[in-house]
Write an enzyme that holds these catalytic residues in place. Structure first.
Site, mmCIF file in Angstrom:
data_model
loop_
_atom_site.group_PDB
_atom_site.id
_atom_site.type_symbol
_atom_site.label_atom_id
_atom_site.label_comp_id
_atom_site.label_asym_id
_atom_site.label_seq_id
_atom_site.Cartn_x
_atom_site.Cartn_y
_atom_site.Cartn_z
ATOM 1 C CG LEU A 122 59.413 28.485 -12.793
ATOM 2 C CD1 LEU A 122 60.312 28.656 -11.574
ATOM 3 C CD2 LEU A 122 59.658 27.125 -13.434
ATOM 4 C CB SER B 222 48.975 33.300 -11.766
ATOM 5 O OG SER B 222 49.249 32.707 -13.019
ATOM 6 C CG ASP C 286 50.722 27.845 -17.285
ATOM 7 O OD1 ASP C 286 51.444 27.145 -18.009
ATOM 8 O OD2 ASP C 286 50.663 29.081 -17.376
ATOM 9 C CE1 TYR D 261 53.518 35.819 -22.569
ATOM 10 C CE2 TYR D 261 52.353 37.284 -21.085
ATOM 11 C CZ TYR D 261 53.516 36.664 -21.476
ATOM 12 O OH TYR D 261 54.671 36.884 -20.781
#
Length: 427
Positions: free
Chosen positions: A159, A162, A207, A259
């Protein structure tokens, strides 16, 4: 701004209930008031009483479509949610930023030093310093402030805790020193810069953009310096489903290299065609030269590239399905996305720990419960953390009971889509 003690009185008296109603479900307002009053009190304990403060909020986000596409200049479908990071803050004239986050030590940033510090890498202090540095590099004003923050955006949840924190810091600088003139898009770009260059994580921009802008948004990152942002007109409440995030309990704090490998292999595949990112590669040319990509990069890069091309097209289809009110088509596309992430992008578990597959098990359970009724997929970066499920409301209690029986009573979060991103809540 208003004295912190008076602010607590006003919150308790319900004077800001309308402001809270814009950010949270009506059923949550009482709990949010208690939360805000608690953080207000913590501010006084840390910095002393008598200060005038402003109150800020930045949401977490849910990735609805476009899993691992943004970093290769693809398209995403995302939404801000009602789990957020909040801050009580006051300006100071010391050229020092102090941020005390609930459960963590104090971050103290001297604004005369705006370059990465090795000892701060992978710590929140690097994000604060990075946001301040990016504001300054772009010609905006910066200055000191004291802040007490708290976040209910679950760390490691997909979610984007950061990103919410970065956007929160950017929103404070924007309001305190720039009269709110820095756009939500630019705050998102600043936040990404901080995470890439100071924190040391090579994330894309999705994000931060979803946290900063809020609501349902389709974002096209073909030109990351000028992303195309389209609000998706869809009333989620009317669809008869709930959005659930299931926390598998697996931590992704040591998976930065995983990642990075997703992005790196996609970019290496693009380099075979003389391009930096897959968005600039013609798909037909790619399909005609798979053997070349296998030989020059590796097989996994081929699969991850195929995921990118399919997922990029799927975002447009998902947004169209929502805007057309065809929620059944939308759910089918969510399931397709999940299978693509599992089989092609391969970000459901890590080969580092092949026996630990908490996300895989959660997906299997969701498949059993929701088959032909709902939709489910890995959420966010993957490898650990969370999955996303769209659950028919008449199945919600059953779904939560079965999920929590495996992952714990607090494993299933039922979320609301929040219409605004990083914001000044109370001035």
């Amino acid at each position: 701004m208003i004295k912190n003690s008076k602010l607590r009185e006003n919150i308790a008296a319900g004077n800001y209930d309308c402001a809270f109603a814009k950010l949270y479900k009506k059923s949550d307002i009482s709990a949010q008031k208690e939360r805000y009053i608690r953080v207000s009190g913590e501010f006084d304990e840390i910095y002393g009483e008598g200060a005038e403060v402003a109150v800020f909020s930045a949401p977490g986000r849910t990735e609805v479509g476009g899993n691992h596409t943004d970093h290769n200049h693809g398209k995403v479908l995302a939404a801000g949610v009602d789990l957020d990071a909040i801050a009580f803050a006051s300006k100071n004239d010391e050229n020092i930023v102090r941020v005390k986050s609930e459960g963590y030590g104090m971050d103290v940033i001297d604004l005369s030093v705006l370059v990465p510090q090795d000892e701060e890498t992978s710590h929140s202090a690097s994000l604060v310093r990075g946001v301040c540095a990016a504001f300054s590099e772009r010609g905006y004003n910066i200055g000191g402030f004291n802040a007490a923050t708290a976040s209910d955006v679950i760390s490691g949840s997909g979610l984007s805790s950061s990103a919410a924190f970065e956007v929160l810091v950017g929103t404070m600088l924007n309001e305190f020193y720039n009269d709110g003139k820095v756009s939500a898009v630019e705050i998102a770009q600043i936040a990404q810069y901080a995470e890439n260059k100071f924190f040391g994580k090579p994330c894309g921009l999705m994000d931060q953009m979803a946290c900063s802008v809020g609501g349902f948004v389709k974002i096209d990152f073909k030109d990351p310096s000028a992303p195309i942002i389209e609000k998706v007109d869809f009333d989620f409440v009317s669809c008869g489903h709930s959005l659930c995030i299931i926390d598998s309990g697996a931590n992704h704090s040591d998976l930065t290299d995983e990642y990075a490998a997703v992005r790196g292999e996609m970019e290496k595949a693009a380099a075979v065609f003389g391009k930096k990112v897959l968005r600039d590669v013609d798909r037909n040319e790619f399909e005609a030269n798979i053997s070349k990509v296998r030989n020059q990069v590796n097989d996994r890069a081929v699969l991850r590239a195929k995921h990118f091309f399919n997922e990029n097209e799927r975002v447009d289809k998902q947004a169209f399905a929502l805007e057309s009110g065809d929620f059944e088509a939308f759910k089918s596309l969510i399931i397709e996305s999940g299978y693509s992430s599992y089989m092609y992008n391969q970000n459901v578990f890590t080969c580092k720990y092949p026996l630990n597959q908490a996300v895989s098990v959660a997906l299997a359970i969701c498949g059993d419960i929701l088959k032909d009724k709902g939709a489910w997929r890995v959420h966010g970066g993957g490898f650990a953390g969370t999955i996303q499920a769209f659950v028919p409301n008449d199945m919600l209690d059953e779904f939560k009971e079965k999920i929590c029986a495996v992952y714990g009573e607090k494993a299933c979060y039922v979320l609301n889509i929040r219409p605004v991103g990083g914001t000044l809540v109370i001035d």
